[in-house]
Design a protein around this motif. Structure first.
Motif, PDB file in Angstrom:
ATOM      1  N   THR A   3       0.812  -1.205   0.000  1.00 58.21           N
ATOM      2  CA  THR A   3       0.000   0.000   0.000  1.00 58.21           C
ATOM      3  C   THR A   3       0.850   1.262   0.000  1.00 58.21           C
ATOM      4  O   THR A   3       1.914   1.310   0.608  1.00 58.21           O
ATOM      5  N   ASP A  48     -13.274  -2.487  12.068  1.00 58.74           N
ATOM      6  CA  ASP A  48     -11.948  -2.816  11.532  1.00 58.74           C
ATOM      7  C   ASP A  48     -11.102  -3.528  12.577  1.00 58.74           C
ATOM      8  O   ASP A  48     -10.341  -4.455  12.268  1.00 58.74           O
ATOM      9  N   SER A  53      -9.955  -6.160   9.874  1.00 61.84           N
ATOM     10  CA  SER A  53     -10.229  -5.959   8.454  1.00 61.84           C
ATOM     11  C   SER A  53      -8.944  -5.865   7.644  1.00 61.84           C
ATOM     12  O   SER A  53      -7.842  -5.761   8.198  1.00 61.84           O
ATOM     13  N   LYS A  54      -9.098  -5.868   6.330  1.00 63.33           N
ATOM     14  CA  LYS A  54      -7.938  -5.701   5.457  1.00 63.33           C
ATOM     15  C   LYS A  54      -7.265  -4.361   5.704  1.00 63.33           C
ATOM     16  O   LYS A  54      -6.030  -4.255   5.650  1.00 63.33           O
ATOM     17  N   LYS A  55      -8.056  -3.334   6.000  1.00 59.37           N
ATOM     18  CA  LYS A  55      -7.478  -2.015   6.272  1.00 59.37           C
ATOM     19  C   LYS A  55      -6.585  -2.066   7.507  1.00 59.37           C
ATOM     20  O   LYS A  55      -5.537  -1.409   7.553  1.00 59.37           O
ATOM     21  N   TRP A  57      -4.858  -4.717   8.528  1.00 57.82           N
ATOM     22  CA  TRP A  57      -3.609  -5.385   8.151  1.00 57.82           C
ATOM     23  C   TRP A  57      -2.775  -4.508   7.219  1.00 57.82           C
ATOM     24  O   TRP A  57      -1.529  -4.515   7.302  1.00 57.82           O
ATOM     25  N   ASP A  58      -3.422  -3.754   6.334  1.00 54.95           N
ATOM     26  CA  ASP A  58      -2.695  -2.885   5.400  1.00 54.95           C
ATOM     27  C   ASP A  58      -1.777  -1.913   6.127  1.00 54.95           C
ATOM     28  O   ASP A  58      -0.699  -1.566   5.631  1.00 54.95           O
ATOM     29  N   TRP A 315      -0.778 -12.586   3.557  1.00 59.18           N
ATOM     30  CA  TRP A 315      -2.194 -12.473   3.211  1.00 59.18           C
ATOM     31  C   TRP A 315      -2.905 -13.818   3.309  1.00 59.18           C
ATOM     32  O   TRP A 315      -4.092 -13.879   3.644  1.00 59.18           O
ATOM     33  N   THR A 318      -3.691 -14.205   7.056  1.00 65.62           N
ATOM     34  CA  THR A 318      -4.841 -13.407   7.499  1.00 65.62           C
ATOM     35  C   THR A 318      -6.152 -14.030   7.016  1.00 65.62           C
ATOM     36  O   THR A 318      -7.166 -13.971   7.716  1.00 65.62           O
ATOM     37  N   ALA A 319      -6.126 -14.638   5.831  1.00 67.58           N
ATOM     38  CA  ALA A 319      -7.330 -15.319   5.330  1.00 67.58           C
ATOM     39  C   ALA A 319      -7.651 -16.527   6.189  1.00 67.58           C
ATOM     40  O   ALA A 319      -8.829 -16.805   6.487  1.00 67.58           O
ATOM     41  N   GLU A 322      -9.510 -15.577   9.350  1.00 67.94           N
ATOM     42  CA  GLU A 322     -10.917 -15.240   9.165  1.00 67.94           C
ATOM     43  C   GLU A 322     -11.817 -16.451   9.414  1.00 67.94           C
ATOM     44  O   GLU A 322     -12.978 -16.290   9.819  1.00 67.94           O
TER      45      GLU A 322
END
Length: 572
Positions: A3, A48, A53-55, A57-58, A315, A318-319, A322
């Motif tokens: 990012t 988040d 959320s992805k944000k 982790w970003d 990634w 992180t999946a 979930e």
């Protein structure tokens, strides 16, 4: 590509190199302001934090994390440990919502206080007590010097109030009811609250100022609503304690994530410097860049390959989280520990070596490399030391207490190596049990099993990382180089298991993989996305000249005759 949400911050005055003339309190405040700037840029919500959320982790994968490790630690404590622990309770207790919103908006500085001076990773045996009074209030107390809360930055700097979640032993009716989290006001940003004392620890060598402290509580009275949760736990004390610490596992994974931008940034800076730095090539008048030497290429290109592969691994992890319920805390912690051990292991073998390959330039803060090394040493320890995590994880996996995701290709070299190493370690446990010597807690296991726990966990991670990168479509040359590097970590075992014919054959394999990546170096450096964040002075002639112009200049007009030696001026 990582990012680039904070690209303008990286070039702002707030993130300019830290002046050595700033006082320690000024440096601590600067780290807090940087942490706040990053956090507000991502503007995480309660949702988040809870997912995450992805944000969420970003934020840890943003190249801005390579600029200030102190800021990373501060926003991680605030948004993951403190907010992450508080958020589930705020869903059930609306009166906590305003505090949580203050934490997310950085209107307060939030801390999480678990470890004690005498109980680092032995958190289950902390000694700070919270004794319930007849009126429902609590008496928070540090019973001895070893029970001081160790490391959290509790100093009253910056004018921002500090609050904390403090883990303590709940005592009610003379009985120990388990470890519980309590909300505690520490200071108002200028002065400590009554009964709380903080002793400032020195700044960690080579790291950004953070404000580490030893913190003591002298019979501090807390209101009844300071307790988060129930007096009587509905599960056994160990499970309840682990559930309270569910964000520590998230912290292991999120903090480990900074290795990814760290490896890519180190590779980018090392490559740019090595391409512009030239030496005599042996032919008259001809100079060649030091990047043309294989010894220079090896750590830089391995780090580059690892950065791309580990990004895909992160990634995938992180999946996985979930789909793993919060209640399955052991499996969640296992995934986080494997990722952390794998990433830190790669940094220790390649990232730090790039510092050396840049010579004297690698040692200065203004070139970013050495500060990343010192900060990542802290990451290796924070939220669970990688060795200690592996010492717990490996025996539990070997004993079959739970299973991590298995290989998609069990006949691959990396998978077979993992399987054979696991079988060998299981044999040690079996031998100890057969001798009635305590199994994985025996002296035999202490001598032969424990030293191999970290390599075993890393072997699992190498296999997982390669498979994740392959599925993510990471370029084939980078994949081949990553695999060669992973094999090289335990080359003797791969040869013994006949997964590699010989040392010479592996060297040829690695050489071919390095050459393939080097042929596309510019492409991979560009696709890394590191350039806008690379504030290192050594990356270009223009950057170096601009940096030199900022240095103090000393001149004069005196004359000194060295042949006469120092002449003492006559005293009046």
């Amino acid at each position: 590509m990582l990012t680039g949400q904070t690209q303008d911050l990286a070039s702002s005055s707030l993130f300019a190199p830290v002046s050595e003339h700033l006082t320690v309190p000024q440096r601590i405040d600067l780290s807090h302001k940087r942490a706040e700037a990053i956090a507000l840029r991502y503007a995480l919500t309660i949702e988040d934090i809870l997912q995450p959320s992805k944000k969420f982790w970003d934020m840890y994968m943003d190249y801005i994390v390579t600029h200030d490790g102190g800021a990373v630690a501060l926003f991680s404590i605030q948004l993951n440990l403190m907010a992450g622990t508080l958020a589930p309770f705020a869903q059930m207790r609306p009166e906590l919502r305003p505090l949580l919103e203050d934490v997310l908006a950085f209107r307060v500085s939030a801390q999480f206080m678990l470890t004690e001076l005498g109980h680092g990773l032995d958190a289950a045996n902390i000694e700070t007590t919270a004794t319930m009074n007849p009126d429902g209030s609590f008496d928070l107390h540090t019973p001895n010097p070893d029970a001081a809360k160790f490391m959290p930055p509790t100093l009253p700097f910056g004018g921002v109030p500090r609050v904390a979640i403090v883990m303590a032993r709940l005592v009610y009716g003379g009985k120990f009811k388990g470890l519980r989290p309590f909300l505690v006001s520490l200071n108002d940003g200028r002065e400590m609250c009554k009964g709380i004392t903080a002793r400032e620890l020195p700044t960690r060598t080579g790291s950004k100022a953070f404000g580490h402290a030893l913190t003591y509580f002298d019979h501090v009275t807390l209101p009844p609503d300071a307790l988060l949760g129930d007096v009587d736990a509905k599960t056994n004390p160990r499970d309840h304690f682990l559930r309270m610490l569910w964000r520590v596992g998230i912290g292991s994974l999120s903090l480990a994530a900074v290795v990814v931008p760290g490896l890519k940034m180190a590779a980018y800076i090392g490559a740019r410097y090595s391409l512009r730095r030239t030496v005599d090539g042996g032919a008259r008048g001809k100079r060649v860049p030091i990047m043309s030497f294989r010894t220079q290429q090896l750590p830089i290109l391995h780090a580059l390959a690892q950065g791309f592969v580990l990004e895909a691994f992160f990634w995938r992890a992180t999946a996985w989280l979930e789909y793993v319920p919060v209640e399955d805390i052991n499996l969640r912690n296992a995934i986080c520990a494997i990722v952390k051990a794998t990433m830190i292991g790669h940094w220790r073998r390649t990232g730090i070596t790039i510092v050396d390959r840049c010579g004297a330039q690698g040692m200065f803060d203004y070139n970013m490399l050495f500060p990343m090394e010192t900060e990542l040493r802290g990451v290796a320890i924070a939220e669970g030391d990688v060795l200690a995590l592996s010492l717990r994880l490996a025996p539990e996996l070997l004993l079959g207490r739970y299973d991590v995701p298995t290989s998609q290709n069990p006949t691959s070299r990396l998978a077979v190596h993992e399987q054979k190493l696991g079988a060998e370690l299981k044999g040690i446990i079996t031998a100890a049990a057969a001798q009635n010597k305590g199994g994985h807690r025996s002296e035999l296991a202490n001598q032969l099993l424990l030293p191999r726990c970290l390599p075993y966990v890393e072997a699992i991670g190498h296999r997982m990382a390669y498979e994740a990168a392959s599925d993510a479509g990471v370029a084939a040359p980078l994949l081949r180089l990553y695999e060669a590097g992973a094999v090289g970590v335990d080359l003797a075992a791969y040869i013994e298991l006949r997964l590699v014919p010989s040392r010479a054959k592996w060297a040829e394999e690695e050489a071919a993989a390095v050459s393939a990546v080097y042929a596309r170096l510019q492409e991979f450096l560009d696709s890394s996305g590191a350039e806008p964040y690379a504030r290192a002075a050594c990356v270009s002639e223009e950057a170096w000249n601009a940096y030199v112009e900022t240095l103090p200049v000393y001149g004069g007009s005196v004359e000194y005759d060295w042949s006469r030696g120092p002449q003492m001026k006559a005293r009046l």
